[in-house]
Scaffold this motif. Structure first.
Motif, PDB file in Angstrom:
ATOM      1  N   TYR A 126       0.807  -1.219   0.000  1.00 15.51           N
ATOM      2  CA  TYR A 126       0.000   0.000   0.000  1.00 15.51           C
ATOM      3  C   TYR A 126       0.837   1.265   0.000  1.00 15.51           C
ATOM      4  CZ  TYR A 126      -3.657  -3.331   0.915  1.00 15.51           C
ATOM      5  OH  TYR A 126      -4.510  -4.400   0.819  1.00 15.51           O
ATOM      6  N   GLY A 127       2.159   1.121  -0.111  1.00 18.25           N
ATOM      7  CA  GLY A 127       3.023   2.285  -0.234  1.00 18.25           C
ATOM      8  C   GLY A 127       3.644   2.783   1.055  1.00 18.25           C
ATOM      9  N   SER A 129       6.535   2.876   3.432  1.00 13.01           N
ATOM     10  CA  SER A 129       7.951   2.572   3.204  1.00 13.01           C
ATOM     11  C   SER A 129       8.543   1.666   4.279  1.00 13.01           C
ATOM     12  CB  SER A 129       8.764   3.870   3.161  1.00 13.01           C
ATOM     13  OG  SER A 129       8.829   4.437   4.462  1.00 13.01           O
TER      14      SER A 129
END
Length: 153
Positions: A126-127, A129
């Motif tokens: 989902y991005g 990091s």
């Protein structure tokens, strides 16, 4: 029986996994009879090393939100890579939550419980990091390309 980890307060108590209490289950291996049959629990005798197979652990998931992320409850403790389906061999999203002085409580298939420290973290699909997951104490134990602590061998 403890239903909710007293040390875990999700940022969004109404997240998609609300109600699991901050604990996750090894569904990828323990929750399946085989890679093609879902929701039929595996028997303990199919595991070569129950003493070294994750059963339950402290879990959480980093949900993205406006350039940042927040913690939600998550029902599964994921191995390093998917073992089946269209994602077989691909890295999983980290879900073990090291919220107890940078350790996670892990219940092993033989019944013993101990504390583990994070071996690695990675970004999620989902991005969120790798760095943000580390800040939120979300990662995994073992080797990043090995399911040895989760599988049947």
């Amino acid at each position: 029986m403890v239903k909710q980890c007293p040390s875990f307060q999700p940022d969004n108590p109404n997240g998609f996994e609300a109600g699991c209490g901050g604990y996750g289950y090894n569904n990828e291996y323990v929750g399946r009879e085989s890679a093609t049959v879902i929701d039929i629990g595996a028997r303990v005798d199919v595991f070569a090393q129950p003493v070294a197979t994750v059963f339950f652990a402290d879990t959480a998931f980093a949900q993205p939100s406006g350039g940042d992320a927040y913690l939600i409850e998550y029902s599964f403790v994921e191995p390093a890579v998917w073992s089946s389906g269209f994602s077989a061999g691909q890295p999983t999203d980290p879900s073990m939550h090291f919220r107890h002085q940078e350790s996670a409580n892990v219940a092993w298939l033989d019944g013993h419980v101990d504390r583990q420290t994070m071996s690695y973290a990675r970004a999620n699909v989902y991005g969120v990091s790798e760095a943000r997951n580390r800040q939120m104490h979300i990662g995994n134990i073992g080797e990043p390309d090995s399911n040895a602590l989760f599988d049947r061998e």
